[in-house]
Structures are given as structure tokens and as C-alpha cells.
Design a protein around this motif. Structure first.
Motif, short mmCIF file in Angstrom:
data_model
loop_
_atom_site.label_atom_id
_atom_site.label_comp_id
_atom_site.label_asym_id
_atom_site.label_seq_id
_atom_site.Cartn_x
_atom_site.Cartn_y
_atom_site.Cartn_z
N UNK A 30 -7.72 11.45 -3.61
CA UNK A 30 -7.79 12.32 -4.80
C UNK A 30 -8.35 13.69 -4.46
N UNK A 31 -9.25 13.74 -3.53
CA UNK A 31 -9.90 14.99 -3.15
C UNK A 31 -8.90 15.99 -2.55
N UNK A 32 -7.82 15.47 -1.97
CA UNK A 32 -6.82 16.32 -1.34
C UNK A 32 -5.58 16.52 -2.20
N UNK A 33 -5.63 16.11 -3.44
CA UNK A 33 -4.44 16.13 -4.31
C UNK A 33 -3.81 17.51 -4.42
N UNK A 34 -4.60 18.57 -4.39
CA UNK A 34 -4.06 19.91 -4.49
C UNK A 34 -3.36 20.38 -3.22
N UNK A 35 -3.66 19.74 -2.10
CA UNK A 35 -3.07 20.14 -0.81
C UNK A 35 -1.89 19.28 -0.39
N UNK A 36 -1.76 18.09 -1.00
CA UNK A 36 -0.70 17.16 -0.62
C UNK A 36 0.41 17.20 -1.66
N UNK A 37 1.64 17.38 -1.19
CA UNK A 37 2.77 17.33 -2.11
C UNK A 37 3.35 15.92 -2.21
N UNK A 38 3.39 15.20 -1.07
CA UNK A 38 3.94 13.85 -1.08
C UNK A 38 3.36 13.02 0.05
N UNK A 39 3.19 11.73 -0.21
CA UNK A 39 2.78 10.76 0.81
C UNK A 39 3.92 9.74 0.93
N UNK A 40 4.37 9.52 2.15
CA UNK A 40 5.38 8.49 2.41
C UNK A 40 4.73 7.38 3.22
N UNK A 41 4.92 6.16 2.76
CA UNK A 41 4.37 4.98 3.43
C UNK A 41 5.53 4.11 3.87
N UNK A 42 5.51 3.69 5.13
CA UNK A 42 6.53 2.80 5.67
C UNK A 42 5.82 1.55 6.19
N UNK A 43 6.07 0.43 5.53
CA UNK A 43 5.50 -0.86 5.93
C UNK A 43 6.60 -1.70 6.55
N UNK A 44 6.33 -2.22 7.74
CA UNK A 44 7.34 -3.01 8.43
C UNK A 44 6.71 -4.24 9.06
N UNK A 45 7.48 -5.31 9.07
CA UNK A 45 7.06 -6.53 9.75
C UNK A 45 7.72 -6.54 11.12
N UNK A 46 6.99 -7.03 12.11
CA UNK A 46 7.52 -7.11 13.47
C UNK A 46 8.59 -8.17 13.59
#
Length: 126
Positions: A30-46
Motif C-alpha cells: 500500500x505504501x508504494x501504491x502511487x508508484x506502482x501501476x500494475x503487479x503481475x503474479x505468475x504461480x506455477x507448479x513444477x
């Protein structure tokens, strides 16, 4: 701040995991909300045939306003552990990167009167 969560076929309960991940990310960053436009998360199983203790992977990429994107990767035995590890790494990386920018903006210039020790209205001594 927009959050996008992508999961591979080996990850169960996708919708619930995506809602949980989005909430965790927004709370932690939340502290960086003004500096971040988007977060992409990629979760993968081996691969099940490869096995091993670290068969889950989480990659997080933060798209920053006016700066290049940054990314971190965490391998772990469980999805939760991989996600939390990547989130911690991303938080530290953002603190380092964005903290330096903020510190740079707060510093006085060597050309300022305060930096050289004379007040602007002071007359030089004869």
C-alpha cells in the motif's frame, strides 16, 4: 494499483487463490501504491516427474510509473510459501529502489546556502 494473478494448470482453487493474493499484495505494498501501476503474479507448479522440494514457483513483476519494471522469483515446496517469499523479496526491492529515489529528492544541494553554512541575509564580515 492493478493486480493480475496468473496460475498454471497444476495450481488448485484458482479463483480463491487470486482473490487472496490480490488482498495480500495490496495490503503489503500500500505504501508504494502511487508508484506502482500494475503487479503481475505468475504461480506455477513444477513438473511432477522432476519432483524435488522446490516444485512451486512464484514470479512477481511490478510495473512502476516513470521507471523500468522490476521482478523477483521465489521457489518453494508450497504455493503459499513461494508467494509469501516472492512478496517479501518484492517489498524489499521496492523499498530499496523507491527509497533511494525519495532520499535523492529530499537531499539539499551543495549549492544551497544552508549547505555552505551562510544564511542568505547575512553580510560577509570585514
Amino acid at each position: 494499483m492493478q493486480v493480475q494473478v496468473n496460475t498454471s494448470n497444476g495450481i488448485d482453487n484458482r479463483e480463491a487463490l487470486e482473490r487472496w493474493a490480490e488482498g495480500e499484495i495490496k495490503q503489503a505494498l500500500i505504501r508504494f501504491a502511487g508508484d506502482i501501476t500494475r503487479i503481475e503474479v505468475h504461480l506455477a507448479a513444477g513438473s511432477p516427474d522432476k519432483g524435488g522440494a522446490s516444485d512451486k514457483r512464484c514470479v512477481m513483476e511490478a510495473r512502476l510509473a516513470r521507471q523500468a519494471p522490476v521482478a523477483v522469483t521465489q521457489h518453494a515446496s508450497g504455493t503459499d510459501e513461494a508467494f509469501r517469499g516472492a512478496l517479501e523479496k518484492l517489498k524489499h526491492l521496492l523499498e530499496s529502489k523507491l527509497g533511494r529515489v525519495a532520499d535523492h529528492r529530499r537531499r539539499d544541494s551543495i549549492r544551497s546556502n544552508d549547505a555552505i553554512g551562510a544564511a542568505p541575509d547575512e553580510e560577509p564580515a570585514d
